[in-house]
Write an enzyme that holds these catalytic residues in place. Structure first.
Site, PDB file in Angstrom:
ATOM      1  N   ASN A   1      49.063  45.518   7.040  1.00 32.06           N
ATOM      2  CA  ASN A   1      47.473  45.515   6.758  1.00 32.06           C
ATOM      3  C   ASN A   1      47.175  44.219   6.982  1.00 32.06           C
ATOM      4  O   ASN A   1      47.378  43.277   6.338  1.00 32.06           O
ATOM      5  CB  ASN A   1      47.082  46.359   5.666  1.00 32.06           C
ATOM      6  CG  ASN A   1      45.814  46.743   5.540  1.00 32.06           C
ATOM      7  OD1 ASN A   1      45.005  46.097   5.686  1.00 32.06           O
ATOM      8  ND2 ASN A   1      45.536  48.131   4.954  1.00 32.06           N
TER       9      ASN A   1
ATOM     10  N   VAL B   1      43.715  62.292  11.375  1.00 30.80           N
ATOM     11  CA  VAL B   1      43.248  63.447  12.116  1.00 30.80           C
ATOM     12  C   VAL B   1      43.075  63.449  13.552  1.00 30.80           C
ATOM     13  O   VAL B   1      42.812  64.423  14.303  1.00 30.80           O
ATOM     14  CB  VAL B   1      41.964  64.077  11.385  1.00 30.80           C
ATOM     15  CG1 VAL B   1      42.005  64.227  10.219  1.00 30.80           C
ATOM     16  CG2 VAL B   1      40.627  63.241  11.802  1.00 30.80           C
TER      17      VAL B   1
ATOM     18  N   CYS C   1      37.190  84.010   7.046  1.00 27.72           N
ATOM     19  CA  CYS C   1      38.504  84.680   6.904  1.00 27.72           C
ATOM     20  C   CYS C   1      39.777  83.795   7.242  1.00 27.72           C
ATOM     21  O   CYS C   1      40.821  84.291   6.924  1.00 27.72           O
ATOM     22  CB  CYS C   1      38.453  85.857   8.062  1.00 27.72           C
ATOM     23  SG  CYS C   1      38.800  85.238   9.798  1.00 27.72           S
TER      24      CYS C   1
ATOM     25  N   HIS D   1      45.729  65.182   6.223  1.00 26.30           N
ATOM     26  CA  HIS D   1      44.356  65.344   6.187  1.00 26.30           C
ATOM     27  C   HIS D   1      43.937  66.318   7.184  1.00 26.30           C
ATOM     28  O   HIS D   1      42.660  66.333   7.781  1.00 26.30           O
ATOM     29  CB  HIS D   1      43.712  64.061   6.324  1.00 26.30           C
ATOM     30  CG  HIS D   1      44.177  63.396   4.943  1.00 26.30           C
ATOM     31  ND1 HIS D   1      43.697  62.212   4.750  1.00 26.30           N
ATOM     32  CD2 HIS D   1      44.503  63.829   3.764  1.00 26.30           C
ATOM     33  CE1 HIS D   1      44.058  61.448   3.459  1.00 26.30           C
ATOM     34  NE2 HIS D   1      44.646  62.624   2.887  1.00 26.30           N
TER      35      HIS D   1
ATOM     36  N   TYR E   1      31.501  66.349  13.803  1.00 25.46           N
ATOM     37  CA  TYR E   1      33.033  66.325  14.069  1.00 25.46           C
ATOM     38  C   TYR E   1      33.356  66.818  15.581  1.00 25.46           C
ATOM     39  O   TYR E   1      34.367  66.336  16.111  1.00 25.46           O
ATOM     40  CB  TYR E   1      33.812  67.571  13.368  1.00 25.46           C
ATOM     41  CG  TYR E   1      33.893  67.157  11.629  1.00 25.46           C
ATOM     42  CD1 TYR E   1      33.099  67.376  10.811  1.00 25.46           C
ATOM     43  CD2 TYR E   1      35.031  66.103  11.521  1.00 25.46           C
ATOM     44  CE1 TYR E   1      33.255  66.790   9.397  1.00 25.46           C
ATOM     45  CE2 TYR E   1      35.109  65.847  10.177  1.00 25.46           C
ATOM     46  CZ  TYR E   1      34.266  65.988   9.221  1.00 25.46           C
ATOM     47  OH  TYR E   1      34.514  65.686   7.744  1.00 25.46           O
TER      48      TYR E   1
ATOM     49  N   ARG F   1      33.382  63.163  16.974  1.00 31.90           N
ATOM     50  CA  ARG F   1      34.652  62.493  16.686  1.00 31.90           C
ATOM     51  C   ARG F   1      35.827  63.026  17.631  1.00 31.90           C
ATOM     52  O   ARG F   1      36.534  62.263  18.153  1.00 31.90           O
ATOM     53  CB  ARG F   1      34.984  62.678  14.834  1.00 31.90           C
ATOM     54  CG  ARG F   1      34.042  61.811  14.129  1.00 31.90           C
ATOM     55  CD  ARG F   1      34.354  62.127  12.864  1.00 31.90           C
ATOM     56  NE  ARG F   1      35.850  61.407  12.756  1.00 31.90           N
ATOM     57  CZ  ARG F   1      36.471  61.843  11.327  1.00 31.90           C
ATOM     58  NH1 ARG F   1      35.915  62.296  10.368  1.00 31.90           N
ATOM     59  NH2 ARG F   1      37.661  61.329  11.246  1.00 31.90           N
TER      60      ARG F   1
HETATM   61  N1  APR Z   1      46.132  47.182  11.752  1.00 30.49           N
HETATM   62  C1  APR Z   1      46.401  47.731  10.436  1.00 30.49           C
HETATM   63  N2  APR Z   1      45.416  47.874   9.394  1.00 30.49           N
HETATM   64  C2  APR Z   1      44.105  47.784   9.725  1.00 30.49           C
HETATM   65  C3  APR Z   1      43.791  47.472  11.104  1.00 30.49           C
HETATM   66  C4  APR Z   1      44.661  47.179  12.039  1.00 30.49           C
HETATM   67  N3  APR Z   1      44.248  47.018  13.320  1.00 30.49           N
HETATM   68  N4  APR Z   1      42.217  47.481  10.893  1.00 30.49           N
HETATM   69  C5  APR Z   1      41.896  48.016   9.797  1.00 30.49           C
HETATM   70  N5  APR Z   1      43.150  48.038   8.907  1.00 30.49           N
HETATM   71  C6  APR Z   1      43.133  48.613   7.458  1.00 30.49           C
HETATM   72  C7  APR Z   1      41.957  48.038   6.746  1.00 30.49           C
HETATM   73  O1  APR Z   1      42.061  46.711   6.049  1.00 30.49           O
HETATM   74  C8  APR Z   1      42.006  49.189   5.812  1.00 30.49           C
HETATM   75  O2  APR Z   1      42.930  48.945   4.498  1.00 30.49           O
HETATM   76  O3  APR Z   1      43.113  50.050   7.687  1.00 30.49           O
HETATM   77  C9  APR Z   1      42.604  50.407   6.548  1.00 30.49           C
HETATM   78  C10 APR Z   1      41.597  51.646   6.525  1.00 30.49           C
HETATM   79  O4  APR Z   1      41.436  52.182   5.227  1.00 30.49           O
HETATM   80  P1  APR Z   1      40.326  53.533   5.245  1.00 30.49           P
HETATM   81  O5  APR Z   1      39.290  53.225   6.301  1.00 30.49           O
HETATM   82  O6  APR Z   1      40.028  53.513   3.726  1.00 30.49           O
HETATM   83  O7  APR Z   1      41.308  54.390   5.901  1.00 30.49           O
HETATM   84  P2  APR Z   1      42.352  55.407   5.406  1.00 30.49           P
HETATM   85  O8  APR Z   1      43.239  54.506   4.291  1.00 30.49           O
HETATM   86  O9  APR Z   1      43.263  55.939   6.103  1.00 30.49           O
HETATM   87  O10 APR Z   1      41.557  56.508   4.751  1.00 30.49           O
HETATM   88  C11 APR Z   1      42.255  57.575   4.003  1.00 30.49           C
HETATM   89  O11 APR Z   1      39.985  58.842   3.550  1.00 30.49           O
HETATM   90  O12 APR Z   1      37.882  59.449   4.271  1.00 30.49           O
HETATM   91  C12 APR Z   1      39.475  59.794   3.948  1.00 30.49           C
HETATM   92  O13 APR Z   1      40.316  61.547   5.004  1.00 30.49           O
HETATM   93  C13 APR Z   1      39.920  60.348   5.292  1.00 30.49           C
HETATM   94  O14 APR Z   1      42.129  60.182   5.908  1.00 30.49           O
HETATM   95  C14 APR Z   1      41.313  59.391   5.326  1.00 30.49           C
HETATM   96  C15 APR Z   1      41.480  58.760   4.142  1.00 30.49           C
END
Ligand code: APR
EC number: 2.3.1.286
Length: 278
Positions: A239, A112, A139, A128, A72, A75
């Site tokens: 998306n 995050v 604590c 998140h 982390y 990140r």
């Molecule tokens: N613009 C818009 N959307 C995009 C782009 C872009 N440039 N690049 C990728 N994407 C889309 C992908 O097509 C996908 O549908 O963003 C999405 C990312 O999906 P995830 O990786 O699943 O991320 P997210 O939905 O934010 O994850 C939710 O999962 O792991 C946990 O806590 C973590 O907050 C996170 C949660």
């Protein structure tokens, strides 16, 4: 060269122009263009390269605190080296425009990172948690911690867990017993107090929701767009891919947030700047 026309942009623009109380629900895809890896994208997604069971649960932290803490910290340093992209800046600009005319744009994010805030926007809820908040794992006392800056030119490269430099989490100054942990919502954990309630309250009063850059697979965040539909608001999805939510969206703008959101805000402004028909 003229940018590719975005199908359905006119329909989304009409919704944007008519909206007075907008809620933006953002996910990892919004920060992708800034160099922040998403979670589930093939090859590049964090959960494609690492196992969430090994890194994103409290059990994982308890069984190997150095591994989880160090990952982390990587990140956090990576995000320190990133900057908000045109998508973040467009949302911040739209928020200012609406505020200037006595209306509102509210942001609830699954991210995050702090890129919305660094783009000048106000965020109602980090659903998140945040990579830049810390607390004692025992604590619960909040704590300050500086992850430091990413080594020059090495920000992006995802560490190999075996060879990653490991550091132990600092101990808690308040109880002197516990270890610090990142203020992230790990799998199986509750969302931050009030975050979901505040977001639902905003959705129940919105007339437009914009769902950007999320695969709509993680609950309860994935249900939030339906709360907007439930009060008769329109929901625009941004998306490049089809998601679990796409069939329910009022309009699906298939494109990257960094292109689509500026285009939507430009269209919202119109050739002579947007003047709300009072
Ligand atoms: N613009 C818009 N959307 C995009 C782009 C872009 N440039 N690049 C990728 N994407 C889309 C992908 O097509 C996908 O549908 O963003 C999405 C990312 O999906 P995830 O990786 O699943 O991320 P997210 O939905 O934010 O994850 C939710 O999962 O792991 C946990 O806590 C973590 O907050 C996170 C949660």
């Amino acid at each position: 060269m003229e940018p590719e026309p975005i199908p359905d942009l006119a329909e989304a623009t009409a919704l944007a122009r008519a909206a007075r109380r907008v809620v933006v629900l953002s996910g990892a895809g919004l920060s992708a263009a800034s160099g922040v890896p998403t979670f589930r994208e093939a090859q590049t997604g964090l959960w494609e390269r690492y196992s969430p069971e090994q890194l994103a649960t409290e059990d994982a932290f308890r069984s190997d605190p150095e591994l989880v803490w160090s990952w982390y910290q990587w990140r956090a340093r990576l995000i320190r080296s990133c900057t908000p992209n045109a998508g973040h800046l467009a949302v911040a600009a739209w928020q200012r425009r609406l505020a200037a005319s006595g209306d509102s744009l509210t942001i609830a994010t699954q991210n995050v990172d702090d890129l919305h805030e660094r783009a000048g926007a106000e965020v109602l809820a980090h659903l998140h948690g945040s990579l830049f908040e810390y607390r004692c794992a025992d604590c619960g006392a909040p704590a300050e911690h500086d992850p430091g800056a990413a080594p020059e030119g090495d920000a992006g490269s995802a560490p190999d867990l075996e060879s990653m430099r490991r550091v132990a989490p600092p101990s808690c100054a308040a109880c002197g017993v516990g270890m610090l942990r990142p203020g992230i919502v790990w799998f199986g954990e509750m969302l931050p107090a009030g975050a979901l309630e505040r977001t639902l309250a905003a959705l129940q009063h919105c007339d437009l929701a914009v769902v950007v850059g999320t695969s709509a697979t993680v609950q309860p965040a994935a249900s939030l767009p339906y709360a907007a539909l439930g009060v008769g608001a329109a929901v625009v999805e941004v998306n490049p891919e089809v998601t679990e939510f796409s069939t329910a969206a009022s309009v699906h703008l298939r494109g990257a947030a960094g292109q689509v959101l500026p285009a939507l805000v430009r269209a919202y402004d119109g050739p002579h700047g947007h003047h709300r028909p009072d």
